[in-house]
Write a protein that holds these residues in place. Structure first.
Motif, PDB file in Angstrom:
ATOM      1  N   THR A  18       0.840  -1.202   0.000  1.00 46.07           N
ATOM      2  CA  THR A  18       0.000   0.000   0.000  1.00 46.07           C
ATOM      3  C   THR A  18       0.872   1.247   0.000  1.00 46.07           C
ATOM      4  O   THR A  18       1.765   1.390   0.834  1.00 46.07           O
ATOM      5  CB  THR A  18      -0.908   0.029   1.242  1.00 46.07           C
ATOM      6  N   ALA A  19       0.604   2.123  -0.954  1.00 49.20           N
ATOM      7  CA  ALA A  19       1.297   3.408  -1.014  1.00 49.20           C
ATOM      8  C   ALA A  19       0.433   4.442  -0.307  1.00 49.20           C
ATOM      9  O   ALA A  19      -0.781   4.490  -0.525  1.00 49.20           O
ATOM     10  CB  ALA A  19       1.519   3.830  -2.467  1.00 49.20           C
ATOM     11  N   THR A  20       1.056   5.264   0.529  1.00 48.21           N
ATOM     12  CA  THR A  20       0.325   6.310   1.255  1.00 48.21           C
ATOM     13  C   THR A  20       0.994   7.654   1.017  1.00 48.21           C
ATOM     14  O   THR A  20       2.187   7.808   1.257  1.00 48.21           O
ATOM     15  CB  THR A  20       0.280   6.018   2.766  1.00 48.21           C
ATOM     16  N   LEU A  21       0.218   8.598   0.518  1.00 47.35           N
ATOM     17  CA  LEU A  21       0.712   9.939   0.241  1.00 47.35           C
ATOM     18  C   LEU A  21       0.007  10.935   1.152  1.00 47.35           C
ATOM     19  O   LEU A  21      -1.152  10.739   1.517  1.00 47.35           O
ATOM     20  CB  LEU A  21       0.447  10.316  -1.220  1.00 47.35           C
ATOM     21  N   THR A  22       0.727  12.014   1.473  1.00 50.83           N
ATOM     22  CA  THR A  22       0.192  13.017   2.388  1.00 50.83           C
ATOM     23  C   THR A  22       0.057  14.363   1.705  1.00 50.83           C
ATOM     24  O   THR A  22       0.913  14.760   0.908  1.00 50.83           O
ATOM     25  CB  THR A  22       1.130  13.175   3.605  1.00 50.83           C
ATOM     26  N   CYS A  23      -1.019  15.053   2.022  1.00 54.93           N
ATOM     27  CA  CYS A  23      -1.237  16.414   1.536  1.00 54.93           C
ATOM     28  C   CYS A  23      -1.589  17.272   2.747  1.00 54.93           C
ATOM     29  O   CYS A  23      -2.588  17.017   3.419  1.00 54.93           O
ATOM     30  CB  CYS A  23      -2.362  16.434   0.506  1.00 54.93           C
ATOM     31  N   ASN A  24      -0.751  18.251   3.033  1.00 53.83           N
ATOM     32  CA  ASN A  24      -1.014  19.175   4.139  1.00 53.83           C
ATOM     33  C   ASN A  24      -1.288  20.554   3.580  1.00 53.83           C
ATOM     34  O   ASN A  24      -0.662  20.973   2.607  1.00 53.83           O
ATOM     35  CB  ASN A  24       0.185  19.247   5.084  1.00 53.83           C
ATOM     36  N   TYR A  25      -2.223  21.274   4.190  1.00 54.14           N
ATOM     37  CA  TYR A  25      -2.533  22.617   3.716  1.00 54.14           C
ATOM     38  C   TYR A  25      -2.591  23.577   4.899  1.00 54.14           C
ATOM     39  O   TYR A  25      -2.764  23.179   6.041  1.00 54.14           O
ATOM     40  CB  TYR A  25      -3.846  22.637   2.927  1.00 54.14           C
ATOM     41  N   THR A  26      -2.423  24.838   4.595  1.00 54.30           N
ATOM     42  CA  THR A  26      -2.459  25.864   5.644  1.00 54.30           C
ATOM     43  C   THR A  26      -3.680  26.742   5.397  1.00 54.30           C
ATOM     44  O   THR A  26      -4.444  26.537   4.478  1.00 54.30           O
ATOM     45  CB  THR A  26      -1.195  26.744   5.582  1.00 54.30           C
ATOM     46  N   ASN A  27      -3.842  27.719   6.201  1.00 52.08           N
ATOM     47  CA  ASN A  27      -4.910  28.704   6.068  1.00 52.08           C
ATOM     48  C   ASN A  27      -6.295  28.084   6.186  1.00 52.08           C
ATOM     49  O   ASN A  27      -6.509  27.139   6.907  1.00 52.08           O
ATOM     50  CB  ASN A  27      -4.745  29.517   4.781  1.00 52.08           C
ATOM     51  N   LYS A  71      -5.743  19.505   9.126  1.00 53.66           N
ATOM     52  CA  LYS A  71      -5.542  20.139   7.807  1.00 53.66           C
ATOM     53  C   LYS A  71      -4.690  19.212   6.942  1.00 53.66           C
ATOM     54  O   LYS A  71      -3.648  19.607   6.398  1.00 53.66           O
ATOM     55  CB  LYS A  71      -4.907  21.517   7.957  1.00 53.66           C
ATOM     56  N   GLN A  72      -5.188  18.004   6.810  1.00 52.12           N
ATOM     57  CA  GLN A  72      -4.414  16.984   6.118  1.00 52.12           C
ATOM     58  C   GLN A  72      -5.326  15.998   5.410  1.00 52.12           C
ATOM     59  O   GLN A  72      -6.398  15.648   5.886  1.00 52.12           O
ATOM     60  CB  GLN A  72      -3.560  16.228   7.143  1.00 52.12           C
ATOM     61  N   SER A  73      -4.852  15.549   4.239  1.00 52.60           N
ATOM     62  CA  SER A  73      -5.515  14.467   3.525  1.00 52.60           C
ATOM     63  C   SER A  73      -4.486  13.379   3.268  1.00 52.60           C
ATOM     64  O   SER A  73      -3.334  13.667   2.947  1.00 52.60           O
ATOM     65  CB  SER A  73      -6.091  14.965   2.201  1.00 52.60           C
ATOM     66  N   LEU A  74      -4.922  12.129   3.417  1.00 54.33           N
ATOM     67  CA  LEU A  74      -4.074  10.988   3.085  1.00 54.33           C
ATOM     68  C   LEU A  74      -4.681  10.270   1.888  1.00 54.33           C
ATOM     69  O   LEU A  74      -5.907  10.112   1.802  1.00 54.33           O
ATOM     70  CB  LEU A  74      -3.968  10.021   4.269  1.00 54.33           C
ATOM     71  N   PHE A  75      -3.811   9.837   0.984  1.00 58.60           N
ATOM     72  CA  PHE A  75      -4.218   9.152  -0.240  1.00 58.60           C
ATOM     73  C   PHE A  75      -3.543   7.793  -0.235  1.00 58.60           C
ATOM     74  O   PHE A  75      -2.317   7.716  -0.133  1.00 58.60           O
ATOM     75  CB  PHE A  75      -3.786   9.981  -1.447  1.00 58.60           C
ATOM     76  N   HIS A  76      -4.343   6.737  -0.328  1.00 63.00           N
ATOM     77  CA  HIS A  76      -3.810   5.383  -0.270  1.00 63.00           C
ATOM     78  C   HIS A  76      -4.091   4.650  -1.571  1.00 63.00           C
ATOM     79  O   HIS A  76      -5.206   4.729  -2.104  1.00 63.00           O
ATOM     80  CB  HIS A  76      -4.471   4.591   0.877  1.00 63.00           C
ATOM     81  N   ILE A  77      -3.077   3.928  -2.034  1.00 64.90           N
ATOM     82  CA  ILE A  77      -3.265   3.006  -3.157  1.00 64.90           C
ATOM     83  C   ILE A  77      -2.978   1.614  -2.593  1.00 64.90           C
ATOM     84  O   ILE A  77      -1.844   1.299  -2.222  1.00 64.90           O
ATOM     85  CB  ILE A  77      -2.290   3.272  -4.323  1.00 64.90           C
ATOM     86  N   THR A  78      -4.007   0.785  -2.501  1.00 63.71           N
ATOM     87  CA  THR A  78      -3.797  -0.557  -1.967  1.00 63.71           C
ATOM     88  C   THR A  78      -3.464  -1.524  -3.096  1.00 63.71           C
ATOM     89  O   THR A  78      -3.803  -1.274  -4.255  1.00 63.71           O
ATOM     90  CB  THR A  78      -5.051  -1.043  -1.224  1.00 63.71           C
ATOM     91  N   ALA A  79      -2.774  -2.607  -2.746  1.00 64.56           N
ATOM     92  CA  ALA A  79      -2.374  -3.628  -3.727  1.00 64.56           C
ATOM     93  C   ALA A  79      -1.777  -2.950  -4.963  1.00 64.56           C
ATOM     94  O   ALA A  79      -2.222  -3.182  -6.091  1.00 64.56           O
ATOM     95  CB  ALA A  79      -3.564  -4.494  -4.101  1.00 64.56           C
ATOM     96  N   SER A  80      -0.770  -2.126  -4.742  1.00 59.75           N
ATOM     97  CA  SER A  80      -0.219  -1.298  -5.824  1.00 59.75           C
ATOM     98  C   SER A  80       0.329  -2.149  -6.971  1.00 59.75           C
ATOM     99  O   SER A  80       0.827  -3.265  -6.767  1.00 59.75           O
ATOM    100  CB  SER A  80       0.870  -0.377  -5.286  1.00 59.75           C
TER     101      SER A  80
END
Lengths: 113, 114
Positions: A18-27, A71-80
């Motif tokens: 599983t690949a996990t990516l992070t997106c953080n934002y401000t404001n 203020k965060q989103s995680l994006f997962h790709i399972t069984a890549s």
């Protein structure tokens, strides 16, 4: 203005993991957040949209979470799979109620067979 | 449905020249947005057109201008080209310019300024 941070380092991952990516934002907290896939030299392709009142969204092997407190989103790709190798972009509206998008720099994923 | 189409796919121009890029939105979409994507960066919003008017604009100089036609197609014009204008120019269409909906992107026009 909205600042969006995605990990600049490429993620190398073994096929099937599983690949996990992070997106953080401000404001301000956006009404929604989107994830796109982009292949080299091509335009981004929409994957998923998650709204502020949704904690989690799934589409096939993809899963997105949205934590407005962190203020965060995680994006997962399972069984890549090797075909998942691409750059993944996080995008948020630049103002409430409009679809003018601000993008992160993107996070490259390389799936190793 | 052909989706969003852009032309040309590649373009080489000389510094100081002017360029026009074209975009046909996805069928049924009336809102067109333009983005500039430099190498290794995410797309940056240039402007958005709806009902033949520029509705929103990003932080780009007046050298960047656009137009939308009655059939919803759009043009992006860049005057007095600079080396720094070299980038992938993306057109995106959507069915609604106000609410949150997915954006459909074209394949982009790769502009190289020499």
């Amino acid at each position: 203005s909205q600042k969006i941070e995605q990990n600049s380092e490429a993620l190398n991952i073994q096929e099937g993991k599983t690949a996990t990516l992070t997106c953080n934002y401000t404001n301000y907290s956006p009404a929604y957040l989107q994830w796109y896939r982009q292949d080299p030299g091509r335009g981004p392709v929409f994957l998923l949209l998650i709204r502020e009142n949704e904690k989690e969204k799934r589409k096939e092997r993809l899963k997105v979470t949205f934590d407005t407190t962190l203020k965060q989103s995680l994006f997962h790709i399972t069984a890549s799979q090797p075909a998942d190798s691409a750059t993944y972009l996080c995008a948020l509206p630049m103002g409430y109620g409009n679809n003018r998008l601000a993008f992160g720099k993107g996070n490259q994923v390389v799936v190793i067979p | 449905d052909a989706g969003v189409t852009q032309s040309p796919t590649h373009l080489i121009k000389t510094r100081g020249q002017q360029v026009t890029l074209r975009c046909s939105p996805k069928s049924g979409h009336d809102t067109v947005s333009w983005y500039q994507q430099a190498l290794g960066q995410g797309p940056q919003f240039i402007f958005q057109y709806y009902e033949e008017e520029e509705r929103q604009r990003g932080n780009f100089p007046d050298r960047f201008s656009g137009h939308q036609f009655p059939n919803y197609s759009s043009e992006l014009n860049v005057n007095a080209l600079l080396l720094g204008d070299s980038a992938l120019y993306l057109c995106a269409s959507s069915p609604d310019w106000l609410s949150g909906t997915e954006a459909f992107f074209g394949q982009g026009t790769r502009l190289t300024v020499v």
